[in-house]
Design an enzyme around this catalytic site. Structure first.
Site, PDB file in Angstrom:
ATOM      1  N   GLY A  51      46.842   6.833 -15.176  1.00 17.12           N
ATOM      2  CA  GLY A  51      46.663   6.190 -15.914  1.00 17.12           C
ATOM      3  C   GLY A  51      45.256   6.381 -16.430  1.00 17.12           C
ATOM      4  CB  SER A 118      45.717  11.054 -12.241  1.00 16.69           C
ATOM      5  OG  SER A 118      45.182  11.806 -13.180  1.00 16.69           O
ATOM      6  CD1 TRP A 119      43.541   4.386 -12.753  1.00 17.53           C
ATOM      7  CD2 TRP A 119      41.486   5.168 -13.747  1.00 17.53           C
ATOM      8  NE1 TRP A 119      42.089   3.417 -12.963  1.00 17.53           N
ATOM      9  CE2 TRP A 119      41.309   3.849 -13.088  1.00 17.53           C
ATOM     10  CE3 TRP A 119      40.604   6.060 -14.189  1.00 17.53           C
ATOM     11  CZ2 TRP A 119      40.032   2.743 -13.028  1.00 17.53           C
ATOM     12  CZ3 TRP A 119      39.547   4.981 -14.044  1.00 17.53           C
ATOM     13  CH2 TRP A 119      39.003   3.711 -13.969  1.00 17.53           C
ATOM     14  CG  ASP A 272      46.088  19.321 -12.701  1.00 15.39           C
ATOM     15  OD1 ASP A 272      46.489  18.643 -14.035  1.00 15.39           O
ATOM     16  OD2 ASP A 272      46.006  17.924 -11.571  1.00 15.39           O
ATOM     17  CG  HIS A 300      48.607  15.645 -13.098  1.00 19.51           C
ATOM     18  ND1 HIS A 300      47.904  15.304 -12.641  1.00 19.51           N
ATOM     19  CD2 HIS A 300      49.036  13.771 -13.873  1.00 19.51           C
ATOM     20  CE1 HIS A 300      46.784  14.362 -13.047  1.00 19.51           C
ATOM     21  NE2 HIS A 300      47.940  13.136 -13.383  1.00 19.51           N
TER      22      HIS A 300
END
Length: 337
Positions: A51, A118-119, A272, A300
């Site tokens: 996120g 990711s986050w 990605d 991604h």
């Protein structure tokens, strides 16, 4: 340089249910959801969702051998099943790192393996650099370091690859507001009126979803958003983006030596678009001891076939390395110091 991998397993482990779950009050306002599955006596691993704002899902338990790992999954504050959903007060990277420490202590975990994409890769590094003594290692995917250039790429740069998706995203706003997408989306996302924040949340979330996979996927979860997923994702994400993810300029390069002695695998999709490979490559050059795996046919999402296989291969490689170490270690490496 990226290294080639000999697959140990090609797909996720079977579905599994938690053996324990609960809600942990981390301060006077926020309560986070947590669960454990797998082997209660196994090597602790914590799954850090993306996120920021995305929340966890049952499929996230399946990256790990349940006979070997004690699998900890939780929803970061404001996300998923944590309460209050989508709340931005006292919601910063430092708060999330503190929440992880409270959860670790609550569960009686001495040290754990950090698994995040990711986050989640940002949060894993933020926690590991703050608490290297509580960190066994890292498995990181789709690297995001929260820099202004990465945020600007998300808001504007992805247009060069997904112009249709970006146009839908930008044209949700009046033409007069498109010069500052972040501020004007944020203003709508925090508006109390559902007729204002719900359409903005759906537009933001559809944009991200459309750019997250190499091949198009269904976007149904974002169309109605009955569970508030799209609103939490977009609102929390915009909040963090407006504050440069609450990380100092130049992070994490000045502190990376604190964890370079720990095992790390970096998994990155070649295509990605949300988190382009240049960031992962930069991290791998600064951390030459890490294993750097480029998946040639993926974007991604952690659930694309090639990414799934590479991540499971990473958890299996770690399992085998721990098994080898046990031949010589006087104690299990995951026991509390």
């Amino acid at each position: 340089m990226p290294r080639s991998e000999t697959p140990l397993r090609s797909d996720l482990f079977p579905e599994i249910s938690p053996y324990a779950s609960g809600m942990l009050a981390v301060d006077g306002r926020h309560t986070i959801y947590w669960e454990q599955s797998g082997n209660p006596e196994g090597v602790p691993v914590v799954f850090l969702h993306g996120g920021p704002g995305a929340g966890s899902a049952p499929v996230h338990r399946r990256f790990f051998d349940p006979q070997f790992y004690r699998i900890v999954v939780f929803d970061q504050r404001g996300c998923g099943r944590s309460m209050p959903l989508g709340d931005l007060q006292d919601n910063t990277t430092a708060h999330l790192v503190s929440d992880m420490e409270k959860l670790r202590s609550h569960l009686g975990v001495g040290r754990w393996l950090l698994f995040g994409g990711s986050w989640g890769s940002t949060l894993a590094l933020a926690y590991g650099l703050r608490h290297p003594e509580r960190t066994m290692g890292f498995i990181l995917r789709g690297i995001f370091l929260g820099t202004r250039s990465e945020i600007d790429w998300f808001l504007h740069g992805m247009r060069s690859i997904f112009p249709e998706a970006w146009r839908d995203f930008a044209e949700h706003l009046p033409a007069s507001e498109r010069t500052d997408l972040l501020s004007n989306y944020y203003r709508r996302l925090i508006d109390r009126n559902p007729d204002v924040h719900r359409p903005a949340a759906r537009a933001w979330s559809r944009y991200e979803a459309a750019c997250s996979t190499l091949y198009p996927t269904a976007r149904a979860p974002f169309e109605s958003d009955h569970g508030g997923f799209a609103l939490a994702l977009s609102r929390v994400e915009a909040h963090y983006f407006r504050h440069n993810t609450f990380l100092a300029e130049g992070w994490p390069w000045d502190e990376l030596n604190r964890v370079r002695n720990l095992p790390c695998t970096i998994v990155q999709g070649r295509y990605d678009i949300v988190c382009p490979p240049v960031t992962a490559e930069t991290l791998s050059r600064a951390w030459p001891e890490a294993r750097f795996v480029i998946v040639p046919d993926a974007g991604h999402s952690a659930l694309e076939p090639g990414i799934r296989a590479a991540l499971v291969n990473a958890t299996e490689s770690y399992r085998l390395s721990v098994a080898d170490d046990q031949l010589f270690a006087p104690r299990f490496p995951w026991e509390a110091a």
